[in-house]
Design an enzyme around this catalytic site. Structure first.
Site, PDB file in Angstrom:
ATOM      1  N   LYS A 123      -8.828  -3.110  -0.818  1.00 52.51           N
ATOM      2  CA  LYS A 123      -7.378  -2.701  -0.481  1.00 52.51           C
ATOM      3  C   LYS A 123      -7.323  -1.761   0.707  1.00 52.51           C
ATOM      4  CE  LYS A 123      -5.015   0.686  -2.714  1.00 52.51           C
ATOM      5  NZ  LYS A 123      -4.179   1.655  -3.207  1.00 52.51           N
TER       6      LYS A 123
HETATM    7  C1  5RP Z   1      -4.117   5.852  -4.471  1.00 50.79           C
HETATM    8  C2  5RP Z   1      -3.746   4.333  -4.708  1.00 50.79           C
HETATM    9  C3  5RP Z   1      -2.395   3.795  -4.746  1.00 50.79           C
HETATM   10  O1  5RP Z   1      -2.501   3.066  -5.821  1.00 50.79           O
HETATM   11  C4  5RP Z   1      -2.225   3.025  -3.310  1.00 50.79           C
HETATM   12  O2  5RP Z   1      -1.890   3.810  -2.318  1.00 50.79           O
HETATM   13  C5  5RP Z   1      -0.867   2.328  -3.667  1.00 50.79           C
HETATM   14  O3  5RP Z   1       0.116   2.927  -3.786  1.00 50.79           O
HETATM   15  P1  5RP Z   1       1.350   2.874  -2.476  1.00 50.79           P
HETATM   16  O4  5RP Z   1       1.933   1.607  -2.089  1.00 50.79           O
HETATM   17  O5  5RP Z   1       2.304   3.923  -3.056  1.00 50.79           O
HETATM   18  O6  5RP Z   1       0.474   3.392  -1.301  1.00 50.79           O
HETATM   19  O7  5RP Z   1      -4.796   3.724  -4.624  1.00 50.79           O
HETATM   20  O8  5RP Z   1      -5.267   6.134  -4.173  1.00 50.79           O
END
Ligand code: 5RP
Length: 262
Positions: A174
């Site tokens: 991610k």
């Molecule tokens: C924080 C995360 C969140 O799940 C990620 O950032 C996704 O959320 P957003 O779309 O609000 O950024 O991993 O560490």
């Protein structure tokens, strides 16, 4: 991949589009009370019906999610610092692999801080340890990259963080969307999903999701741009139209307005 690993990995993707939407509601573990997540049960149901997987902490899962849930769970297994700490996301392993098995996690998620002086080594080794343990049980690991302050989230940095995570054994990464995002996806060895980041207008969030998909993302892992939207259920469906049905931004935004006003 062994059968269990393959099965868990496949479970987070939509079988028709081959893409995925993770609904991320794990923010409280380092941000505490978060706008839109006051009532976790309300924040999750029924929005989760339109997502492919739910990403959250074990505390929220036990307290707020009906165990009859038919969606795979992406379990946050790292923590260690809060939003108050300048050294944001100097995280270690906070949930053991047996607990992940007990909670029937389809995937475990660990935050790695590549490029920071104080936490790079610890979090890279932490990620490696989680991967070692999770692989033993056939559970894929999601490496969460680039969360934190002061990082230059350009294609050079994000492709480095993504490639390193994949080389270390993460089954999925991610990261964040950036200009020249194709450089990030094309240099990764595994599927890449984008986080949504801070709340932005719906049309802009849909544009970001559309661009990410065009440039090779396997999907999105979106939180604030869903649960802080004026209409989270409509927004999740609009994101779904882009990720799974090839909708344009205009089509998806129209769908959002239609569902919101409908
Ligand atoms: C924080 C995360 C969140 O799940 C990620 O950032 C996704 O959320 P957003 O779309 O609000 O950024 O991993 O560490």
């Amino acid at each position: 991949m062994d059968w269990g690993m393959q099965n868990r990995f496949n479970s987070v993707f939509n079988p028709e589009s081959g893409k995925t939407i993770f609904y991320a509601v794990d923010h409280g573990y380092f941000m505490g009370p978060t706008t839109g997540l006051g009532d976790m049960h309300k924040a999750i149901h029924p929005i989760i019906d339109y997502a492919d997987a739910l990403m959250l902490t074990r505390g929220a899962l036990r307290a707020s999610v009906d165990p009859a849930l038919r969606k795979p769970v992406v379990l946050r297994v790292s923590s260690g610092t809060s939003i108050l700490n300048q050294d944001l996301l100097h995280e270690g392993i906070s949930v053991g692999i047996e607990e992940a098995v007990r909670l029937n996690a389809a995937m475990v998620a660990f935050s790695v801080m590549i490029g920071t002086e104080s936490s790079e080594r610890d979090t890279v080794l932490g990620l490696s340890k989680v991967i070692d343990e999770a692989e033993r049980y056939g559970i894929p690991t999601l490496a969460v990259t680039a969360v934190g302050r002061g990082l230059n989230r350009d294609a050079r940095y994000l492709s480095l963080a993504t490639r390193m995570s994949a080389e270390l054994g993460a089954r999925m990464v991610k990261t964040y969307y950036c200009d020249d995002f194709e450089r990030v996806t094309s240099s990764s060895l595994v599927p890449v999903v984008i986080a949504g980041g801070k709340k932005i207008p719906e049309n802009d969030a849909l544009t970001m999701a559309w661009r990410a998909i065009q440039e090779g993302a396997a999907g999105v892992d979106m939180g604030r741009n869903i649960f802080q939207s004026e209409n989270p259920v409509a927004m999740m469906q609009a994101v779904g139209a882009i990720v799974h049905k090839g909708a344009t931004v205009d089509e998806a935004y129209e769908l959002y307005l239609e569902l919101k006003n409908g």
